[in-house]
Scaffold this active site. Structure first.
Site, short mmCIF file in Angstrom:
data_model
loop_
_atom_site.label_atom_id
_atom_site.label_comp_id
_atom_site.label_asym_id
_atom_site.label_seq_id
_atom_site.Cartn_x
_atom_site.Cartn_y
_atom_site.Cartn_z
N ARG A 16 56.32 46.13 44.83
CA ARG A 16 56.68 47.01 45.94
C ARG A 16 55.92 48.34 45.91
NH1 ARG A 16 60.27 51.06 47.14
NH2 ARG A 16 61.02 51.04 49.29
N CYS B 269 68.28 84.17 36.96
CA CYS B 269 67.64 85.45 37.27
C CYS B 269 68.63 86.60 37.40
CB CYS B 269 66.82 85.33 38.55
SG CYS B 269 67.82 85.05 40.01
N LYS C 241 72.94 40.80 46.85
CA LYS C 241 71.77 41.62 46.52
C LYS C 241 71.47 41.52 45.04
CE LYS C 241 70.03 46.31 47.17
NZ LYS C 241 69.85 46.71 45.80
S1 IVH Z 1 65.88 42.86 52.61
C1 IVH Z 1 63.93 45.77 55.27
N1 IVH Z 1 67.37 41.14 51.35
O1 IVH Z 1 67.20 45.46 47.88
C2 IVH Z 1 64.75 44.93 54.39
N2 IVH Z 1 66.57 43.03 50.13
O2 IVH Z 1 67.24 48.51 48.75
C3 IVH Z 1 64.46 45.14 52.96
N3 IVH Z 1 67.20 43.09 47.78
O3 IVH Z 1 63.88 46.56 47.73
C4 IVH Z 1 64.93 44.19 52.01
N4 IVH Z 1 68.33 41.19 47.79
O4 IVH Z 1 64.55 44.63 46.26
C5 IVH Z 1 66.68 42.30 51.25
N5 IVH Z 1 68.66 39.52 50.36
C6 IVH Z 1 67.98 40.65 50.26
C7 IVH Z 1 67.88 41.39 49.04
C8 IVH Z 1 67.16 42.59 49.03
C9 IVH Z 1 67.90 42.21 47.05
C10 IVH Z 1 66.61 44.34 47.27
C11 IVH Z 1 65.14 44.51 47.51
C12 IVH Z 1 64.95 45.81 48.24
C13 IVH Z 1 66.26 46.48 47.98
C14 IVH Z 1 66.62 47.37 49.14
#
Ligand code: IVH
Length: 676
Positions: free
Chosen positions: A140, A406, A119
């Site tokens: 977003r 309060c 991530k």
């Molecule tokens: S999938 C419905 N895949 O993580 C699925 N997200 O908290 C939504 N992100 O806003 C996202 N790497 O910015 C997905 N391989 C990945 C990702 C990823 C980073 C971020 C993305 C999203 C956040 C979710």
């Protein structure tokens, strides 16, 4: 030169820069050339370098470009951009898989296949392609509506502008992360707190020339809307992305079983520092698209994915003071004011101590040396005390028994489920009588998920409260703008912007309205359930006359705790007054169900016993998708009782007595088949 004249000189330059910036970005009418502008900026930098006492929030060293955002066109995402739920440990992960197995009614032995993707901590973006051309790029935003940042995205090399591949869908919105690599960040690190801020700041520049100077990267991982795509798994989709010319994460992997996910997490966590960009965890997605579709979504996150976060960063600091904050629901939260420490790139000076019991358990005292942890978006908290470093004269912290705001008595509720007293102590004054609670309630009222009043931040709420401009939520709609104009930091333009933001929120959906009231235990999801059931604000207001609120117990998902809390809310005079005034001022829109054309329209169902090959949650979601309604009590409003294996006989007998149709799972499936 005297310090004061140096400062004057400096401020004059900053003011000029601001003026030129405004002309350039806001009005697209430059007053000086780029070179002249850069020269002026350089002079400011040099002054700051030479005279350390110089600093200003509008200095180019603190900001780049001009406050952006207002200038971008807002565009609705064709498919919302959701977020992910988080797992912080093995237990969370096992739970995630258990829920999937239950929802899909799979055997416990079945190994689910996941796409595991590091991530990246960047900015998620949606790229719209039509007939192979990149036509629009959106940030977003709030997930439903983003900003049109096409021009800035076009400056990113990793984003293909034209895709000629035959199998590239004629319409698709590709989603991924815009980020900045760590070595590129090093060169601009004095301007931003971290790489993520740098990417975000750069992406939202009004001038794409400024964005192009910062080396942004893009990695693709997902899609929103798509027309005619025949791919059946996430891993196959990632391969296609590569073949279409997108970059994907080189550490992506297909992994079976939770144990292997954990192993992979451990390996990557160790490697984390060597990777050229920041990652804050691993995203696991159920690989098979058919399963993803069946699993669907809860609230604003998919059931089929989770982000497994890396462990937090810690630092050691000392507690300078312990303050008691009072939350919207009256909870007294102790907060440690600590000597500021840098934890993972962020300066931390507050750490939550959660509640009274936590202080007692860890015997946390003012003056203690403590380890503070900051994990992702979670509020920093104290994890342990170094007793050896404690001074001899240190005293136990005594938690106040009266509300510091309060003076009302504080109590700990008795929890019916655990049969214990709550760990949290609460102020007993209901609602708006306690100043701190009232302020928090108003902050909640204007917050993003509630009325979402642009530019009405927490600081403004506090300021308006202090200046007696607001006391109750409805005062927001009756603001004395002439008075605001005279306050420090406000001008004609900012006041007119505020007025515009407020006026545009006089019309609101019923679910948001209910949520905005800040009723305890009624979060977004419950507010949606209530709105869906009640349909109109009139029905909601009528609840105040219904002492028993029996009808609410029919809503699947609303339990005793919630009903008790709603009753409590309506029994408070101040709340009723607030409701009455808001009703006069606002247009609260009735709920119009989107899919009211399904075959189960106007039919209510209840389930008893185990279904074959399907969990209760999936059955419920199928009924709702086909416009049917689930109720949780056998009563006259029930049309069908679906009988599974080993049903509760009491329910079956009750239903028989009321002449309610009893149907088997097969009969129910037949009702659904009529759709196709
Ligand atoms: S999938 C419905 N895949 O993580 C699925 N997200 O908290 C939504 N992100 O806003 C996202 N790497 O910015 C997905 N391989 C990945 C990702 C990823 C980073 C971020 C993305 C999203 C956040 C979710």
């Amino acid at each position: 030169m005297k310090n004061s004249s140096i400062k004057n000189e400096y401020l004059k330059k900053i003011k000029l820069l601001h003026k030129y910036n405004k002309a350039y970005f806001d009005k697209s009418r430059p007053l000086i050339t780029d070179q002249e502008f850069d020269r002026l900026k350089k002079q400011v930098f040099e002054l700051e370098k030479k005279y350390k006492f110089l600093d200003h929030k509008k200095s180019p060293s603190r900001t780049i470009g001009f406050s952006p955002s207002k200038n971008f066109k807002k565009v609705k995402h064709s498919v919302p951009m959701l977020s992910l739920s988080n797992a912080f440990n093995e237990k969370d992960l096992l739970n995630f898989e258990k829920k999937i197995i239950n929802f899909l009614s799979l055997s416990k032995l079945e190994e689910i296949e996941y796409s595991a993707e590091p991530k990246i901590d960047g900015i998620s973006t949606s790229l719209i392609y039509k007939n192979g051309f990149f036509v629009q790029g959106l940030s977003r935003g709030d997930g439903k509506e983003g900003e049109d940042i096409t021009e800035n995205l076009k400056t990113i090399k990793d984003i293909p502008k034209v895709i000629k591949a035959k199998n590239f869908p004629s319409e698709i919105d590709i989603r991924g992360e815009v980020f900045i690599q760590n070595d590129d960040f090093k060169n601009i690190s004095e301007k931003f707190a971290n790489p993520r801020n740098a990417a975000s700041g750069s992406l939202r520049q009004k001038d794409s020339k400024v964005s192009s100077k910062i080396p942004l990267k893009f990695i693709a991982y997902n899609y929103g809307y798509v027309k005619n795509m025949k791919i059946n798994s996430q891993s196959a989709f990632l391969k296609h992305l590569e073949s279409w010319g997108f970059k994907v994460n080189k550490f992506n992997a297909v992994i079976k079983g939770v144990n292997n996910l954990i192993l992979n997490h451990k390996i990557l966590e160790k490697k984390r520092k060597e990777i050229e960009f920041d990652i804050d965890g691993i995203v696991y997605k159920v690989n098979n698209f058919d399963l993803q579709k069946r699993l669907g979504f809860v609230a604003n996150a998919p059931r089929w994915a989770i982000a497994h976060k890396f462990s937090a960063n810690n630092s050691v600091s000392t507690i300078l003071n312990i303050e008691i904050q009072i939350g919207r629901t009256g909870a007294l939260t102790p907060v440690a004011k600590i000597k500021p420490v840098n934890i993972g790139g962020v300066l931390v000076s507050n750490a939550t101590l959660h509640n009274e019991d936590e202080i007692l358990r860890k015997d946390i005292r003012i003056g203690d040396t403590v380890t503070v942890e900051r994990a992702g978006d979670v509020i920093p908290h104290v994890i342990s005390v170094d007793i050896k470093k404690r001074k001899k004269d240190s005293k136990k912290f005594i938690f106040p028994k009266n509300c510091p705001s309060c003076g009302s008595l504080t109590v700990k509720d008795f929890n019916e489920i655990t049969k214990k007293l709550d760990a949290v102590r609460r102020c007993t004054s209901e609602g708006f009588e306690c100043e701190k609670i009232a302020i928090e309630k108003i902050k909640h009222f204007v917050s993003k998920e509630a009325f979402n009043i642009d530019g009405f931040g927490k600081k403004i709420v506090e300021n308006f409260w202090k200046t007696k401009l607001i006391k109750l939520p409805y005062d927001i709609f009756k603001l004395d703008y002439e008075k605001i104009k005279k306050l420090e930091g406000w001008g004609k333009l900012s006041v007119s912007n505020l007025k515009y933001s407020i006026d545009s929120k006089r019309s609101i959906s019923l679910d948001k309205f209910i949520y905005s009231l800040g009723i305890r235990h009624i979060g977004l999801e419950n507010a949606k359930l209530l709105a869906k059931h009640l349909k109109s604000s009139d029905n909601f207001f009528k609840l105040s006359k219904d002492k028993n609120m029996m009808e609410l117990s029919n809503i699947d998902g609303i339990g005793e705790t919630q009903i008790k809390s709603i009753k409590n809310f309506f029994s408070n005079k101040a709340n009723l007054e607030v409701l009455l005034e808001l009703k006069k001022t606002l247009k609260i829109n009735n709920v119009v169900s989107i899919n009211q054309t399904g075959v189960l329209k106007n039919k209510t169902f209840m389930l008893t016993g185990k279904l074959q090959g399907m969990s209760r949650a999936e059955a419920k979601s199928i009924i709702e998708q086909n416009s049917g309604k689930i109720i949780s009590n056998v009563n006259k409003k029930l049309d069908y009782l679906i009988i599974g294996e080993k049903p509760t006989m009491r329910k079956v007998n009750n239903a028989k007595e009321l002449n309610i149709k009893l149907i088997t799972q097969e009969e129910w499936a037949k009702m659904l088949d009529m759709t196709s």
